[in-house]
Scaffold this motif. Structure first.
Motif, PDB file in Angstrom:
ATOM      1  N   VAL A 104      82.274  44.727 -11.753  1.00 57.38           N
ATOM      2  CA  VAL A 104      80.836  46.115 -11.586  1.00 57.38           C
ATOM      3  C   VAL A 104      79.503  45.996 -12.489  1.00 57.38           C
ATOM      4  CG1 VAL A 104      80.511  47.756 -14.077  1.00 57.38           C
ATOM      5  CG2 VAL A 104      83.151  47.222 -13.113  1.00 57.38           C
ATOM      6  N   VAL A 105      78.403  46.550 -11.578  1.00 56.41           N
ATOM      7  CA  VAL A 105      77.252  46.650 -11.549  1.00 56.41           C
ATOM      8  C   VAL A 105      76.863  47.724 -12.276  1.00 56.41           C
ATOM      9  CG1 VAL A 105      75.539  46.702  -9.720  1.00 56.41           C
ATOM     10  CG2 VAL A 105      77.463  46.173  -9.175  1.00 56.41           C
ATOM     11  N   ASP A 106      77.698  48.632 -12.126  1.00 54.44           N
ATOM     12  CA  ASP A 106      77.108  49.902 -12.828  1.00 54.44           C
ATOM     13  C   ASP A 106      78.477  50.739 -13.453  1.00 54.44           C
ATOM     14  OD1 ASP A 106      76.094  52.253 -14.074  1.00 54.44           O
ATOM     15  OD2 ASP A 106      74.359  52.758 -12.298  1.00 54.44           O
ATOM     16  N   ASP A 107      78.795  51.086 -14.495  1.00 56.40           N
ATOM     17  CA  ASP A 107      79.882  51.796 -15.222  1.00 56.40           C
ATOM     18  C   ASP A 107      79.776  52.930 -14.998  1.00 56.40           C
ATOM     19  OD1 ASP A 107      78.586  52.031 -17.318  1.00 56.40           O
ATOM     20  OD2 ASP A 107      79.192  50.982 -18.378  1.00 56.40           O
ATOM     21  N   GLY A 108      78.692  53.619 -14.675  1.00 53.56           N
ATOM     22  CA  GLY A 108      78.241  55.232 -14.559  1.00 53.56           C
ATOM     23  C   GLY A 108      78.794  55.862 -15.839  1.00 53.56           C
ATOM     24  N   ALA A 109      78.359  55.081 -16.837  1.00 53.91           N
ATOM     25  CA  ALA A 109      78.479  55.762 -18.557  1.00 53.91           C
ATOM     26  C   ALA A 109      78.132  56.915 -18.384  1.00 53.91           C
ATOM     27  CB  ALA A 109      77.918  54.874 -19.205  1.00 53.91           C
ATOM     28  N   GLU A 140      79.778  73.699  -1.863  1.00 43.60           N
ATOM     29  CA  GLU A 140      79.248  72.955  -1.240  1.00 43.60           C
ATOM     30  C   GLU A 140      78.268  72.236  -1.762  1.00 43.60           C
ATOM     31  OE1 GLU A 140      79.257  71.889   3.784  1.00 43.60           O
ATOM     32  OE2 GLU A 140      79.703  74.150   2.959  1.00 43.60           O
ATOM     33  N   ILE A 141      77.951  70.754  -1.308  1.00 46.29           N
ATOM     34  CA  ILE A 141      77.121  70.092  -1.348  1.00 46.29           C
ATOM     35  C   ILE A 141      76.444  70.376  -0.054  1.00 46.29           C
ATOM     36  CG2 ILE A 141      75.837  67.562  -1.570  1.00 46.29           C
ATOM     37  CD1 ILE A 141      78.124  66.789  -3.422  1.00 46.29           C
ATOM     38  N   ILE A 142      74.668  71.142  -0.092  1.00 46.05           N
ATOM     39  CA  ILE A 142      74.229  71.244   0.752  1.00 46.05           C
ATOM     40  C   ILE A 142      72.353  71.404   0.665  1.00 46.05           C
ATOM     41  CG2 ILE A 142      75.585  73.003   2.063  1.00 46.05           C
ATOM     42  CD1 ILE A 142      74.235  75.917   0.754  1.00 46.05           C
ATOM     43  N   LYS A 143      71.363  71.146   1.058  1.00 44.78           N
ATOM     44  CA  LYS A 143      70.377  71.035   1.221  1.00 44.78           C
ATOM     45  C   LYS A 143      69.746  71.733   0.190  1.00 44.78           C
ATOM     46  CE  LYS A 143      65.420  70.535   2.885  1.00 44.78           C
ATOM     47  NZ  LYS A 143      65.000  69.734   2.280  1.00 44.78           N
ATOM     48  N   ASN A 144      69.023  70.832  -1.112  1.00 44.26           N
ATOM     49  CA  ASN A 144      68.453  72.329  -2.570  1.00 44.26           C
ATOM     50  C   ASN A 144      69.499  72.424  -3.491  1.00 44.26           C
ATOM     51  OD1 ASN A 144      65.644  71.658  -0.826  1.00 44.26           O
ATOM     52  ND2 ASN A 144      66.181  74.149   0.005  1.00 44.26           N
ATOM     53  N   THR A 145      70.587  71.594  -3.415  1.00 44.86           N
ATOM     54  CA  THR A 145      71.601  71.913  -4.634  1.00 44.86           C
ATOM     55  C   THR A 145      71.796  70.605  -5.163  1.00 44.86           C
ATOM     56  OG1 THR A 145      73.137  70.807  -3.371  1.00 44.86           O
ATOM     57  CG2 THR A 145      73.234  72.622  -2.913  1.00 44.86           C
ATOM     58  N   VAL A 146      71.902  70.987  -6.739  1.00 42.15           N
ATOM     59  CA  VAL A 146      71.485  70.171  -7.531  1.00 42.15           C
ATOM     60  C   VAL A 146      73.103  68.989  -7.492  1.00 42.15           C
ATOM     61  CG1 VAL A 146      71.575  69.161 -10.269  1.00 42.15           C
ATOM     62  CG2 VAL A 146      69.583  70.937  -9.119  1.00 42.15           C
ATOM     63  N   VAL A 147      73.601  68.263  -7.570  1.00 39.81           N
ATOM     64  CA  VAL A 147      74.801  67.858  -7.644  1.00 39.81           C
ATOM     65  C   VAL A 147      74.367  66.322  -8.651  1.00 39.81           C
ATOM     66  CG1 VAL A 147      76.433  65.730  -6.429  1.00 39.81           C
ATOM     67  CG2 VAL A 147      74.812  67.177  -4.889  1.00 39.81           C
ATOM     68  N   THR A 148      75.966  66.880  -9.556  1.00 38.13           N
ATOM     69  CA  THR A 148      76.602  65.857 -10.584  1.00 38.13           C
ATOM     70  C   THR A 148      78.103  64.641  -9.918  1.00 38.13           C
ATOM     71  OG1 THR A 148      75.399  67.464 -11.594  1.00 38.13           O
ATOM     72  CG2 THR A 148      76.629  65.872 -12.749  1.00 38.13           C
ATOM     73  N   LEU A 149      77.908  63.768 -10.638  1.00 42.72           N
ATOM     74  CA  LEU A 149      78.579  62.674  -9.769  1.00 42.72           C
ATOM     75  C   LEU A 149      79.392  62.098 -10.490  1.00 42.72           C
ATOM     76  CD1 LEU A 149      76.341  61.061  -6.732  1.00 42.72           C
ATOM     77  CD2 LEU A 149      78.330  63.017  -6.646  1.00 42.72           C
ATOM     78  N   ASP A 150      80.289  61.992 -10.523  1.00 45.52           N
ATOM     79  CA  ASP A 150      80.957  60.293 -11.546  1.00 45.52           C
ATOM     80  C   ASP A 150      81.439  59.741 -10.884  1.00 45.52           C
ATOM     81  OD1 ASP A 150      81.049  62.524 -14.131  1.00 45.52           O
ATOM     82  OD2 ASP A 150      82.748  63.340 -13.737  1.00 45.52           O
ATOM     83  N   TYR A 151      80.521  58.091 -11.102  1.00 43.52           N
ATOM     84  CA  TYR A 151      80.739  57.369 -10.566  1.00 43.52           C
ATOM     85  C   TYR A 151      80.364  55.675 -11.281  1.00 43.52           C
ATOM     86  CZ  TYR A 151      76.377  55.972 -11.850  1.00 43.52           C
ATOM     87  OH  TYR A 151      75.101  55.113 -12.783  1.00 43.52           O
ATOM     88  N   THR A 152      81.200  55.241 -10.289  1.00 47.51           N
ATOM     89  CA  THR A 152      81.151  53.247 -10.814  1.00 47.51           C
ATOM     90  C   THR A 152      80.777  52.614  -9.799  1.00 47.51           C
ATOM     91  OG1 THR A 152      83.570  54.370 -11.902  1.00 47.51           O
ATOM     92  CG2 THR A 152      82.170  51.340 -11.174  1.00 47.51           C
ATOM     93  N   VAL A 153      79.968  51.707  -9.748  1.00 48.46           N
ATOM     94  CA  VAL A 153      79.413  50.944  -8.246  1.00 48.46           C
ATOM     95  C   VAL A 153      80.142  50.051  -8.936  1.00 48.46           C
ATOM     96  CG1 VAL A 153      77.414  49.615  -7.258  1.00 48.46           C
ATOM     97  CG2 VAL A 153      77.452  52.482  -8.369  1.00 48.46           C
ATOM     98  N   ARG A 154      80.728  48.327  -7.823  1.00 48.13           N
ATOM     99  CA  ARG A 154      81.419  47.163  -8.179  1.00 48.13           C
ATOM    100  C   ARG A 154      80.749  46.777  -6.607  1.00 48.13           C
ATOM    101  NH1 ARG A 154      84.910  47.985 -11.550  1.00 48.13           N
ATOM    102  NH2 ARG A 154      86.288  49.501 -11.489  1.00 48.13           N
ATOM    103  N   ASP A 155      80.192  45.352  -6.995  1.00 47.37           N
ATOM    104  CA  ASP A 155      80.661  44.110  -5.958  1.00 47.37           C
ATOM    105  C   ASP A 155      81.593  43.863  -5.052  1.00 47.37           C
ATOM    106  OD1 ASP A 155      81.313  42.407  -7.199  1.00 47.37           O
ATOM    107  OD2 ASP A 155      80.025  41.135  -7.987  1.00 47.37           O
ATOM    108  N   PRO A 156      81.451  43.042  -3.634  1.00 48.90           N
ATOM    109  CA  PRO A 156      82.712  43.448  -3.231  1.00 48.90           C
ATOM    110  C   PRO A 156      83.378  42.326  -3.807  1.00 48.90           C
ATOM    111  CG  PRO A 156      80.393  43.066  -1.918  1.00 48.90           C
ATOM    112  CD  PRO A 156      80.488  42.807  -3.747  1.00 48.90           C
ATOM    113  N   GLU A 157      83.042  41.991  -4.688  1.00 46.81           N
ATOM    114  CA  GLU A 157      84.532  40.780  -5.547  1.00 46.81           C
ATOM    115  C   GLU A 157      84.815  42.236  -7.159  1.00 46.81           C
ATOM    116  OE1 GLU A 157      81.085  39.001  -4.458  1.00 46.81           O
ATOM    117  OE2 GLU A 157      82.132  38.664  -3.101  1.00 46.81           O
ATOM    118  N   GLY A 158      84.343  42.847  -7.072  1.00 51.12           N
ATOM    119  CA  GLY A 158      85.155  43.920  -7.612  1.00 51.12           C
ATOM    120  C   GLY A 158      84.156  43.492  -9.250  1.00 51.12           C
TER     121      GLY A 158
END
Length: 159
Positions: free
Chosen positions: A22-27, A2-20
């Motif tokens: 891609v702002v950051d493809d999370g390569a 579980e993600i709790i304080k003082n954990t290291v978290v690795t995320l796969d992600y994509t960020v888009r603007d409201p029109e869809g």
């Protein structure tokens, strides 16, 4: 885990603007120290708290929760003679504050005959951001990471 304080978290992600768009493809995955270390947007961190490996999150951050609203007062027109001869649109520089510390980053957005337009807003200021996130990995932070306040190793900080 579980993600709790003082954990290291690795995320796969994509960020888009409201029109869809891609702002950051999370390569590269996002790896951060969870628990108020200012590594990611606070609202995103809050929503990730308590999630587990494999969990998914879709979250829209309004400008105030991301890079802020666009501030027109941070767009300045300066005399061309204040800049080196080889400047180009898109270049960035730090304005030094009165105390001698780096104050803020400005980008050159336009160059005319005798004027240069600079912008101190983040390029995504005023933009809502939509995050699609999958929690890839969660582990306890090392003592050294906690002492330094950031992740070490792959995709983290390297000394």
């Amino acid at each position: 885990m579980e993600i709790i304080k003082n954990t290291v978290v690795t995320l796969d992600y994509t960020v888009r603007d409201p029109e869809g768009n891609v702002v950051d493809d999370g390569a590269n995955p996002l790896v951060y120290l969870h628990g108020g270390y200012d590594a990611i947007f606070p609202l995103l961190e809050e929503k990730l708290h308590g999630m587990n490996e494999g969990d998914k999150l879709n979250l829209k951050l309004q400008p105030d929760d991301a890079f802020g609203e666009f501030d027109e007062s941070l767009v300045l027109v300066e005399d061309r003679e204040l800049f080196p001869a080889d400047i180009e649109v898109g270049m960035a520089f730090e304005r030094v504050g009165d105390d001698g510390e780096d104050d803020m980053v400005f980008r050159i957005t336009d160059i005319a005959e005798k004027k240069v337009v600079v912008d101190g807003n983040h390029p995504l200021a005023g933009t809502a951001l939509v995050f699609d996130v999958t929690v890839r990995e969660v582990r306890m932070a090392t003592k050294e990471e906690l002492e330094h306040g950031h992740v070490h190793g792959e995709h983290g900080h390297h000394h």
